[in-house]
Enzyme design. Structure first.
Site, mmCIF file in Angstrom:
data_model
loop_
_atom_site.group_PDB
_atom_site.id
_atom_site.type_symbol
_atom_site.label_atom_id
_atom_site.label_comp_id
_atom_site.label_asym_id
_atom_site.label_seq_id
_atom_site.Cartn_x
_atom_site.Cartn_y
_atom_site.Cartn_z
ATOM 1 N N ILE A 153 0.828 -1.206 0.000
ATOM 2 C CA ILE A 153 0.000 0.000 0.000
ATOM 3 C C ILE A 153 0.862 1.256 0.000
ATOM 4 O O ILE A 153 0.634 2.186 -0.777
ATOM 5 C CB ILE A 153 -0.960 -0.001 1.201
ATOM 6 N N ASP A 172 11.503 2.419 5.762
ATOM 7 C CA ASP A 172 11.059 1.056 6.049
ATOM 8 C C ASP A 172 12.184 0.342 6.777
ATOM 9 O O ASP A 172 13.365 0.622 6.541
ATOM 10 C CB ASP A 172 10.701 0.328 4.749
ATOM 11 N N ALA A 229 -3.817 5.040 8.032
ATOM 12 C CA ALA A 229 -4.773 4.049 7.521
ATOM 13 C C ALA A 229 -4.193 2.647 7.681
ATOM 14 O O ALA A 229 -4.494 1.761 6.896
ATOM 15 C CB ALA A 229 -5.100 4.328 6.054
ATOM 16 N N ASP A 255 -8.222 6.496 9.858
ATOM 17 C CA ASP A 255 -9.212 5.495 9.467
ATOM 18 C C ASP A 255 -9.247 4.342 10.459
ATOM 19 O O ASP A 255 -10.134 3.502 10.398
ATOM 20 C CB ASP A 255 -8.893 4.970 8.063
ATOM 21 N N GLU A 260 -12.018 0.481 18.627
ATOM 22 C CA GLU A 260 -13.041 0.833 17.646
ATOM 23 C C GLU A 260 -14.417 0.340 18.079
ATOM 24 O O GLU A 260 -14.532 -0.686 18.759
ATOM 25 C CB GLU A 260 -12.672 0.252 16.276
ATOM 26 N N HIS A 283 -12.828 2.965 9.571
ATOM 27 C CA HIS A 283 -12.067 1.795 9.121
ATOM 28 C C HIS A 283 -12.576 1.303 7.756
ATOM 29 O O HIS A 283 -12.893 0.128 7.569
ATOM 30 C CB HIS A 283 -12.155 0.667 10.153
ATOM 31 N N ILE A 284 -12.608 2.240 6.802
ATOM 32 C CA ILE A 284 -13.171 1.937 5.476
ATOM 33 C C ILE A 284 -12.133 2.048 4.367
ATOM 34 O O ILE A 284 -12.486 2.133 3.193
ATOM 35 C CB ILE A 284 -14.351 2.881 5.151
ATOM 36 N N GLY A 285 -10.850 2.036 4.740
ATOM 37 C CA GLY A 285 -9.810 2.176 3.731
ATOM 38 C C GLY A 285 -9.972 1.207 2.570
ATOM 39 O O GLY A 285 -9.780 1.565 1.407
#
Length: 399
Positions: A153, A172, A229, A255, A260, A283-285
């Site tokens: 991603i 990273d 996200a 997100d 939650e 949480h709709i990524g």
């Protein structure tokens, strides 16, 4: 008959894949179930298909002796006890790629909206104000996007951002090949100091818990924007609230959250509620029709390949063996304790019962080994009983 039980309104594309492969004993539940109902629903199931709200812990798994495989129709697998499933010879599959584009598009959209102060401008128009000021509003072009976690991603976010004229840097813990003109940063601090927008794409766990805390937020460029996200535990929410209140950060988009809501009617509890420069999404990524269809197909195809041929490629907790066309009259899938002489023991047992091994594939992982054996000969209930009852065996199936 292979019984497949699906939870949490998994996309119909999964059922289509199963049906095309001849698996028609499918039970679907529209939501997650409480523990006792879940245990009853999975009784006798060979395959469980879940999303993020269904938890398969050690206690539950110990009661599911028929379970052969688990499909997580999402990216994350934290909701499954991976160690227990591995030790029980049950591979777990997920969909690490299918919602990549959906998440990347949302992140880039949020970056642009926050750079232009759209959340605040939108709220003011609804409240009767016509504020056309350009103060604090910026183009994405020429700004620096810092990507923390340059995986599937994160790298795609960078690629999309470059099409808008953004400069992309990333950090990273593993060496990654840059895409486009992206450049690696040798340290997190170096990334934070130069980025106008910082976006997080790291896994959950102890190693990433609160990596964005008061200290790292303070190290961000004044007026920068933070987007998360990835996992809710990677940002210290109270520290973020303080950084936004002080004006050090100009905006944020989240997100995911440390805790939650459990259902659609439960409100989110967060100090960020009501802040005009913050975008909060539930949480709709990856929640697009395209991604859900792709996820349904991807995970179902992995499960079908395992059920039909024993292929475990893509399993997150299990020795991975790629697809190989069957070479004998029967194929035996044998999961055993990873001990010296295990393969020889298995081969001897087969020979003692008149089976000729045509082809064998072996891989090990941690405490278990997995062997796919193509054999010639009669594999009856007696042979399978002998293989399953041997002390070295964890699980043995015939396909």
């Amino acid at each position: 008959m292979t019984r497949i039980v699906l939870f949490e309104n998994i996309h119909p594309s999964a059922r289509e894949v199963f049906a095309e492969a001849g698996f028609n004993d499918i039970v679907a539940h529209a939501s997650a179930l409480p523990p006792e109902s879940l245990r009853e629903a999975l009784r006798g199931a060979q395959v469980a298909g879940i999303r993020s709200r269904t938890h398969l812990d050690a206690a539950l798994l110990s009661d599911l002796s028929d379970l052969r495989a688990v499909g997580c129709f999402c990216i994350g697998t934290n909701q499954v006890d991976l160690e227990t499933t591995m030790l029980r010879g049950v591979p777990v599959f997920n969909a690490p790629f299918s919602n990549t584009r959906s998440v990347a598009e949302l992140v880039l959209a949020e970056a642009i909206l926050l750079l232009r102060r759209i959340p605040e401008k939108n709220a003011r128009v609804h409240q009767g104000h016509w504020d056309k000021s350009a103060t604090g509003a910026f183009e994405a072009r020429g700004k620096t996007l810092g990507v923390i976690g340059y995986g599937n991603i994160g790298s795609q976010v960078g690629t999309l951002a470059e099409t808008c004229g953004m400069r992309v840097v990333f950090h990273d813990i593993e060496a990654k090949l840059p895409l486009g003109n992206a450049r690696a940063c040798t340290s997190l601090e170096a990334l934070l100091a130069q980025s106008d927008v910082v976006t997080l794409h790291v896994p959950g766990g102890r190693g990433t818990k609160n990596i964005m805390d008061a200290a790292t937020l303070a190290a961000m460029k004044p007026g920068a924007i933070l987007i998360n996200a990835s996992r809710g535990t990677v940002v210290d929410i109270d520290a973020l609230h303080a950084a936004l209140n002080s004006g050090h950060l100009s905006g944020a988009a989240l997100d995911v959250f440390p805790t939650e809501p459990k259902n659609v009617d439960e409100p989110l509890a967060s100090p960020l509620i009501g802040m005009r420069n913050v975008i909060l999404t539930p949480h709709i990524g990856g929640s697009t029709q395209e991604s859900q269809e792709n996820i349904g197909r991807e995970v179902a195809e992995k499960l079908v390949r395992y059920l039909r041929s024993g292929t475990s490629k893509g399993a997150v907790n299990f020795p991975e063996i790629p697809y190989q066309e069957a070479a004998g009259s029967a194929r035996i899938l044998h999961v055993h304790r990873n001990l010296p002489g295990a393969l020889g023991t298995l081969s001897n047992l087969m020979a003692e019962h008149g089976l000729n091994i045509v082809s064998q594939q072996l891989q090990t992982r941690g405490q278990i080994g997995y062997v796919i054996s193509d054999v010639e000969g009669t594999v009856d209930d007696t042979v399978m009983s002998v293989l399953r009852s041997h002390p070295i065996t964890v699980r043995c199936d015939l396909v």
